[in-house]
Design a protein around this motif. Structure first.
Motif, short mmCIF file in Angstrom:
data_model
loop_
_atom_site.label_atom_id
_atom_site.label_comp_id
_atom_site.label_asym_id
_atom_site.label_seq_id
_atom_site.Cartn_x
_atom_site.Cartn_y
_atom_site.Cartn_z
N THR A 63 -11.62 -5.45 -0.96
CA THR A 63 -11.00 -6.39 -0.19
C THR A 63 -9.39 -5.96 0.14
O THR A 63 -8.39 -6.83 0.47
N HIS A 64 -9.11 -4.51 -0.42
CA HIS A 64 -7.68 -4.15 0.16
C HIS A 64 -7.56 -2.84 0.28
O HIS A 64 -7.39 -2.12 -0.47
N PHE A 65 -7.64 -2.40 1.64
CA PHE A 65 -7.52 -1.09 2.20
C PHE A 65 -6.61 -0.90 3.37
O PHE A 65 -6.74 -1.76 4.37
N HIS A 66 -5.50 0.09 3.23
CA HIS A 66 -4.67 0.13 4.42
C HIS A 66 -5.13 1.18 5.36
O HIS A 66 -4.81 2.33 5.31
N LEU A 67 -6.17 1.02 6.20
CA LEU A 67 -6.65 1.92 7.10
C LEU A 67 -5.71 2.54 8.36
O LEU A 67 -5.79 3.91 8.41
N GLY A 111 -3.31 -10.51 4.90
CA GLY A 111 -2.77 -9.69 4.06
C GLY A 111 -2.57 -8.12 4.62
O GLY A 111 -2.65 -7.80 5.72
N GLU A 112 -1.38 -7.81 4.14
CA GLU A 112 -0.88 -7.80 2.74
C GLU A 112 0.28 -8.70 2.90
O GLU A 112 1.27 -8.42 3.72
N VAL A 113 0.43 -9.88 2.17
CA VAL A 113 1.55 -10.75 2.15
C VAL A 113 1.91 -10.87 0.52
O VAL A 113 1.24 -10.53 -0.29
N LEU A 117 -5.44 -12.13 -5.80
CA LEU A 117 -4.03 -11.62 -6.31
C LEU A 117 -4.67 -10.15 -6.25
O LEU A 117 -5.34 -9.68 -7.08
N HIS A 118 -3.91 -9.27 -5.70
CA HIS A 118 -4.28 -7.96 -5.65
C HIS A 118 -3.21 -7.12 -6.61
O HIS A 118 -2.21 -7.18 -6.55
N TRP A 119 -3.94 -6.21 -7.21
CA TRP A 119 -3.12 -4.99 -8.28
C TRP A 119 -2.29 -5.89 -9.09
O TRP A 119 -1.04 -5.72 -9.17
N SER A 127 -9.58 -0.93 -3.29
CA SER A 127 -9.02 0.20 -3.54
C SER A 127 -7.69 0.63 -3.43
O SER A 127 -6.96 1.21 -4.24
N ASP A 128 -6.91 -0.20 -2.70
CA ASP A 128 -5.62 -0.25 -2.08
C ASP A 128 -5.09 1.35 -1.85
O ASP A 128 -4.16 1.77 -1.89
N GLY A 129 -6.19 1.93 -1.34
CA GLY A 129 -5.69 3.37 -0.59
C GLY A 129 -4.93 2.91 0.48
O GLY A 129 -4.95 2.10 1.34
N PRO A 130 -3.92 3.84 0.85
CA PRO A 130 -3.54 5.31 0.09
C PRO A 130 -2.45 5.07 -1.05
O PRO A 130 -1.90 6.08 -1.43
N PHE A 131 -2.52 3.99 -1.56
CA PHE A 131 -1.38 3.73 -2.49
C PHE A 131 -1.75 4.35 -3.94
O PHE A 131 -1.12 4.19 -5.17
N ILE A 132 -3.16 4.39 -3.88
CA ILE A 132 -3.78 4.99 -5.27
C ILE A 132 -4.54 6.30 -5.08
O ILE A 132 -4.91 6.28 -3.62
MN MN Z 1 -1.69 -2.46 -0.52
#
Ligand code: MN
Length: 244
Positions: free
Chosen positions: A4-8, A83-85, A144-146, A192-197
């Motif tokens: 539900t949260h990936f920065h392509l 998102g992301e907000v 709520l993400h991370w 995944s929150d890539g690429p921040f992880i």
């Molecule tokens: Mn993010």
């Protein structure tokens, strides 16, 4: 499975990630950090079965891109995903934090007045104000993400029906274990929150959510297939908010 949260848009090899995720059949929400880059992501995912583009305005970019709220408003009818907000009180002056609150508040109101959206939210050191903003907003599904805030604000969020998305960094953190453990299984999602992880020295990709599944199965003391079943049912329920 889902992410539900990936920065392509932040990947140099976008096509490879797009195709790998399509092959794996992982429903992925490609978040963006400013309205001016939404179109790029929307074009990248067009025609893909498992990808959705989300319209965002990251709290860390409010100082430089806050003027794009008007663009956000005009693009919102094009997507059911936001998102992301959110809010981030680890940065900025008190004036900038006030601007963050104003913009996040307006975004949440816009999501509601437009029939509801699926919204993935950043809340670093600002969870109390984030959760307060989500009160009496029945149309949208908020994630709520991370999340790394207090247990009491997470409990309050739970009373409002808010979801929690879990990533591989949280699976490694003892503090996060207690947070995830406090949330009912049916309100947990994957991210995944890539690429921040990083995973094994590389920016995380949607397929890495399998590691979170493995961890949740241990936490919940159920098999991995049962964990997948639970998470798939959760994701279907999440989507039902905007599929009405
Ligand atoms: Mn993010």
């Amino acid at each position: 499975m889902h992410d539900t949260h990936f920065h392509l848009d932040l990947y140099p090899s976008r096509q490879a990630v797009l195709e790998e995720t399509e092959r794996a059949g992982i429903y992925t929400i490609a978040v963006t950090n400013a309205p001016s880059v939404f179109k790029i992501t929307q074009d990248l995912v067009r025609g893909k079965k498992y990808w959705r583009a989300a319209l965002g305005l990251h709290p860390e970019l409010v100082a430089s891109h806050g003027g794009e709220l008007q663009l956000f408003r005009s693009l919102l009818p094009e997507t059911k995903y936001v998102g992301e907000v959110g809010l981030d009180y680890s940065i900025g002056t008190s004036e900038e934090k006030a601007t963050q609150r104003k913009i996040f508040g307006e975004i949440v109101e816009l999501c509601e007045s437009n029939g509801g959206r699926i919204v993935t939210i950043h809340s670093r050191r600002a969870e109390k104000d984030v959760v307060a903003t989500l009160e009496n907003k029945p149309r949208s599904a908020f994630i709520l993400h991370w999340y790394s805030g207090s247990l009491s604000s997470l409990k309050k969020a739970g009373e409002l029906g808010v979801w929690l998305s879990v990533n591989t960094a949280m699976a490694k953190s003892t503090k996060a274990h207690a947070l995830v453990d406090s949330v009912p299984r049916h309100k947990i999602l994957l991210e995944s929150d890539g690429p921040f992880i990083n995973v094994s020295g590389h920016p995380a990709r949607p397929i890495n959510v399998s590691m979170v599944v493995a961890w949740l199965s241990t936490l919940w003391c159920i098999s991995e297939p049962e964990t997948v079943q639970q998470l798939q049912s959760n994701f279907r329920n999440l989507l039902s908010v905007v599929d009405k």
